[in-house]
Scaffold this active site. Structure first.
Site, PDB file in Angstrom:
ATOM      1  N   ASP A 142      -4.992  -7.762  -1.498  1.00 59.84           N
ATOM      2  CA  ASP A 142      -6.343  -7.689  -1.019  1.00 59.84           C
ATOM      3  C   ASP A 142      -7.384  -7.215  -2.294  1.00 59.84           C
ATOM      4  O   ASP A 142      -7.199  -6.134  -2.611  1.00 59.84           O
ATOM      5  CB  ASP A 142      -6.861  -6.656   0.103  1.00 59.84           C
ATOM      6  CG  ASP A 142      -8.147  -6.475   0.388  1.00 59.84           C
ATOM      7  OD1 ASP A 142      -8.601  -7.107   1.366  1.00 59.84           O
ATOM      8  OD2 ASP A 142      -8.745  -5.541  -0.101  1.00 59.84           O
ATOM      9  N   TYR A 170     -14.020  -5.147  -7.348  1.00 61.04           N
ATOM     10  CA  TYR A 170     -12.995  -4.517  -7.910  1.00 61.04           C
ATOM     11  C   TYR A 170     -12.802  -4.682  -9.424  1.00 61.04           C
ATOM     12  O   TYR A 170     -11.903  -4.079 -10.343  1.00 61.04           O
ATOM     13  CB  TYR A 170     -11.416  -4.630  -7.292  1.00 61.04           C
ATOM     14  CG  TYR A 170     -11.840  -4.188  -5.730  1.00 61.04           C
ATOM     15  CD1 TYR A 170     -12.709  -3.681  -5.209  1.00 61.04           C
ATOM     16  CD2 TYR A 170     -10.543  -4.728  -5.003  1.00 61.04           C
ATOM     17  CE1 TYR A 170     -12.884  -3.420  -3.810  1.00 61.04           C
ATOM     18  CE2 TYR A 170     -10.890  -4.595  -3.489  1.00 61.04           C
ATOM     19  CZ  TYR A 170     -11.741  -3.751  -2.949  1.00 61.04           C
ATOM     20  OH  TYR A 170     -11.845  -3.445  -1.637  1.00 61.04           O
ATOM     21  N   LYS A 180     -13.594 -10.971  -1.988  1.00 62.98           N
ATOM     22  CA  LYS A 180     -14.803 -10.784  -0.998  1.00 62.98           C
ATOM     23  C   LYS A 180     -16.067 -10.972  -2.157  1.00 62.98           C
ATOM     24  O   LYS A 180     -15.967 -10.675  -3.257  1.00 62.98           O
ATOM     25  CB  LYS A 180     -14.874  -9.056  -0.631  1.00 62.98           C
ATOM     26  CG  LYS A 180     -13.453  -8.773  -0.300  1.00 62.98           C
ATOM     27  CD  LYS A 180     -13.488  -7.440   0.685  1.00 62.98           C
ATOM     28  CE  LYS A 180     -12.053  -6.969   0.669  1.00 62.98           C
ATOM     29  NZ  LYS A 180     -11.429  -6.361  -0.464  1.00 62.98           N
ATOM     30  N   HIS A 192     -18.379  -8.563   2.022  1.00 67.02           N
ATOM     31  CA  HIS A 192     -17.966  -7.184   1.591  1.00 67.02           C
ATOM     32  C   HIS A 192     -18.558  -6.300   2.501  1.00 67.02           C
ATOM     33  O   HIS A 192     -18.074  -5.418   2.991  1.00 67.02           O
ATOM     34  CB  HIS A 192     -18.243  -6.942   0.245  1.00 67.02           C
ATOM     35  CG  HIS A 192     -16.923  -5.876  -0.273  1.00 67.02           C
ATOM     36  ND1 HIS A 192     -16.329  -5.944  -1.422  1.00 67.02           N
ATOM     37  CD2 HIS A 192     -16.616  -4.640   0.149  1.00 67.02           C
ATOM     38  CE1 HIS A 192     -15.430  -5.042  -1.921  1.00 67.02           C
ATOM     39  NE2 HIS A 192     -15.672  -4.111  -0.788  1.00 67.02           N
TER      40      HIS A 192
HETATM   41  P1  NAD Z   1      -5.617   4.223   0.808  1.00 66.39           P
HETATM   42  O1  NAD Z   1      -6.092   4.911   1.910  1.00 66.39           O
HETATM   43  O2  NAD Z   1      -4.599   2.886   0.800  1.00 66.39           O
HETATM   44  O3  NAD Z   1      -5.253   5.121  -0.288  1.00 66.39           O
HETATM   45  C1  NAD Z   1      -4.873   4.983  -1.303  1.00 66.39           C
HETATM   46  C2  NAD Z   1      -4.437   6.242  -1.960  1.00 66.39           C
HETATM   47  O4  NAD Z   1      -3.635   6.946  -1.400  1.00 66.39           O
HETATM   48  C3  NAD Z   1      -3.604   6.089  -3.450  1.00 66.39           C
HETATM   49  O5  NAD Z   1      -4.377   5.811  -4.436  1.00 66.39           O
HETATM   50  C4  NAD Z   1      -2.699   7.197  -3.552  1.00 66.39           C
HETATM   51  O6  NAD Z   1      -3.616   8.238  -4.221  1.00 66.39           O
HETATM   52  C5  NAD Z   1      -2.336   7.471  -2.234  1.00 66.39           C
HETATM   53  N1  NAD Z   1      -1.066   7.048  -1.712  1.00 66.39           N
HETATM   54  C6  NAD Z   1      -0.883   5.785  -1.551  1.00 66.39           C
HETATM   55  N2  NAD Z   1       0.505   5.533  -0.865  1.00 66.39           N
HETATM   56  C7  NAD Z   1       0.771   7.071  -1.096  1.00 66.39           C
HETATM   57  C8  NAD Z   1       2.188   7.272  -0.813  1.00 66.39           C
HETATM   58  N3  NAD Z   1       3.139   6.657  -0.032  1.00 66.39           N
HETATM   59  N4  NAD Z   1       2.331   8.716  -0.593  1.00 66.39           N
HETATM   60  C9  NAD Z   1       1.454   9.434  -1.000  1.00 66.39           C
HETATM   61  N5  NAD Z   1       0.014   9.102  -1.664  1.00 66.39           N
HETATM   62  C10 NAD Z   1      -0.042   7.852  -1.453  1.00 66.39           C
HETATM   63  O7  NAD Z   1      -7.263   3.672   0.136  1.00 66.39           O
HETATM   64  P2  NAD Z   1      -7.976   2.470  -0.520  1.00 66.39           P
HETATM   65  O8  NAD Z   1      -7.468   1.867  -1.668  1.00 66.39           O
HETATM   66  O9  NAD Z   1      -9.171   2.832  -0.540  1.00 66.39           O
HETATM   67  O10 NAD Z   1      -7.986   1.458   0.575  1.00 66.39           O
HETATM   68  C11 NAD Z   1      -6.853   0.591   0.557  1.00 66.39           C
HETATM   69  C12 NAD Z   1      -7.433  -1.069   0.085  1.00 66.39           C
HETATM   70  O11 NAD Z   1      -8.230  -1.338   1.233  1.00 66.39           O
HETATM   71  C13 NAD Z   1      -8.075  -1.056  -1.048  1.00 66.39           C
HETATM   72  O12 NAD Z   1      -7.314  -0.800  -2.272  1.00 66.39           O
HETATM   73  C14 NAD Z   1      -8.984  -2.228  -0.906  1.00 66.39           C
HETATM   74  O13 NAD Z   1      -8.151  -3.473  -1.212  1.00 66.39           O
HETATM   75  C15 NAD Z   1      -9.460  -2.136   0.505  1.00 66.39           C
HETATM   76  N6  NAD Z   1     -10.682  -1.530   0.629  1.00 66.39           N
HETATM   77  C16 NAD Z   1     -11.793  -2.322   1.108  1.00 66.39           C
HETATM   78  C17 NAD Z   1     -12.881  -1.585   1.310  1.00 66.39           C
HETATM   79  C18 NAD Z   1     -13.861  -2.632   1.671  1.00 66.39           C
HETATM   80  O14 NAD Z   1     -15.214  -2.223   1.862  1.00 66.39           O
HETATM   81  N7  NAD Z   1     -13.937  -3.419   2.328  1.00 66.39           N
HETATM   82  C19 NAD Z   1     -13.238  -0.389   0.709  1.00 66.39           C
HETATM   83  C20 NAD Z   1     -12.301   0.409   0.261  1.00 66.39           C
HETATM   84  C21 NAD Z   1     -11.082  -0.046   0.285  1.00 66.39           C
END
Ligand code: NAD
Length: 272
Positions: free
Chosen positions: A46, A51, A76, A109
């Site tokens: 994704d 990004y 997106k 988005h």
């Molecule tokens: P997430 O909830 O996936 O958290 C990621 C963070 O959690 C990492 O940076 C790390 O610090 C921690 N983490 C990950 N795995 C871990 C583990 N096993 N143990 C401990 N800590 C861990 O947050 P995100 O990146 O905001 O969301 C996931 C994905 O969703 C994004 O990368 C993106 O692709 C998507 N996203 C979309 C939108 C949108 O507006 N459509 C907004 C935000 C994110």
């Protein structure tokens, strides 16, 4: 199991689990994360033009050696790219950066006020001309979805929204289930700010799993597509190791009851 799919409302199969790459630096870091995920069985990535890492993502896809048709790639259209012509152009730019000749899924988005209906017409065009296998939206509330569907002929396959145990989106989930729109979770781990919830920590101890794994399992059992982000191979592996245990119905309910309607991201109405 990592490659288990959900069937979207247009018949396309999408992996229920994937890698998110928000805030992953372009170039080698993005490429390495994507390659590590694909080598560990992930089949869904994704990204988004916002990004600014689509080139790195494309590099990682090629470096993995996994055939293109086995990978589900989402991107997106960003807020300042919305509108009919701009969206068509933004799509071409994303394809060019990724080095791909089609996308599996393209999303709006955010529901930018006064723009997203025109944007959707361009998405329909991209879909009907075979440039993308499925089209959907992100950060749409029920009223945005209703508004969109009134004035369009292709239904969105997905609504990708912030979703985690502190924001369970129950009304939206019921609406999407009813309309056969798949819900997809962003920030499923609340960016690491939810791991010390005692309910989750206790289940982690019980199952010899990590809190991240408990939450991702809760996503899967709720039939919500999930795309946790990590750039570390060990965590990429850990996050995917959630197919060898099950939470009980009672435990599923206990996690859902942690809801406090708390967001880490913007409220979609602020774009409205
Ligand atoms: P997430 O909830 O996936 O958290 C990621 C963070 O959690 C990492 O940076 C790390 O610090 C921690 N983490 C990950 N795995 C871990 C583990 N096993 N143990 C401990 N800590 C861990 O947050 P995100 O990146 O905001 O969301 C996931 C994905 O969703 C994004 O990368 C993106 O692709 C998507 N996203 C979309 C939108 C949108 O507006 N459509 C907004 C935000 C994110």
């Amino acid at each position: 199991h990592l490659q288990d799919t959900v069937t979207l409302n247009n018949g396309v199969e999408m992996p229920g689990f994937g890698l998110g790459v928000y805030k992953v630096e372009d170039g080698q870091i993005a490429a390495n994360s994507v390659e590590a995920a694909l080598k560990n069985g992930y089949r869904s990535i994704d990204t988004a033009s916002f990004y600014q890492n689509e080139r790195g993502v494309g590099q990682g896809i090629r470096a993995s050696g996994v055939p293109r048709e086995d990978i589900f790639v989402t991107s997106k259209v960003w807020n300042d790219e919305q509108g009919y012509d701009q969206t068509l152009k933004a799509f071409e730019t994303s394809l060019e950066k990724l080095g791909l000749d089609y996308l599996d899924l393209y999303l709006i988005h955010w529901p930018v006020h006064g723009m997203y209906q025109e944007t959707w017409k361009a998405m329909e065009k991209l879909y009907e001309t075979g440039n993308v296998r499925a089209i959907g939206v992100s950060n749409f509330h029920i009223h945005h979805l209703q508004n969109l569907m009134q004035a369009s002929h292709v239904k969105p396959v997905i609504d990708q929204v912030e979703y985690h145990p502190h924001l369970t989106q129950e009304k939206l989930k019921a609406f999407c289930d009813y309309k056969n729109i798949q819900l997809e979770a962003w920030s499923p781990l609340k960016r690491g700010r939810i791991f010390d919830e005692p309910v989750i920590a206790n289940m982690a101890t019980k199952y010899s799993k990590t809190p991240a794994q408990i939450i991702l399992r809760w996503n899967i059992q709720n039939h919500v597509v999930t795309i946790p982000k990590s750039t570390h191979e060990q965590r990429i592996r850990e996050n995917a190791d959630v197919f060898n245990f099950s939470l009980t119905d009672e435990e599923m309910g206990q996690i859902s009851n942690l809801n406090i309607n708390d967001r880490v991201g913007s409220n979609p109405n602020s774009f409205d």
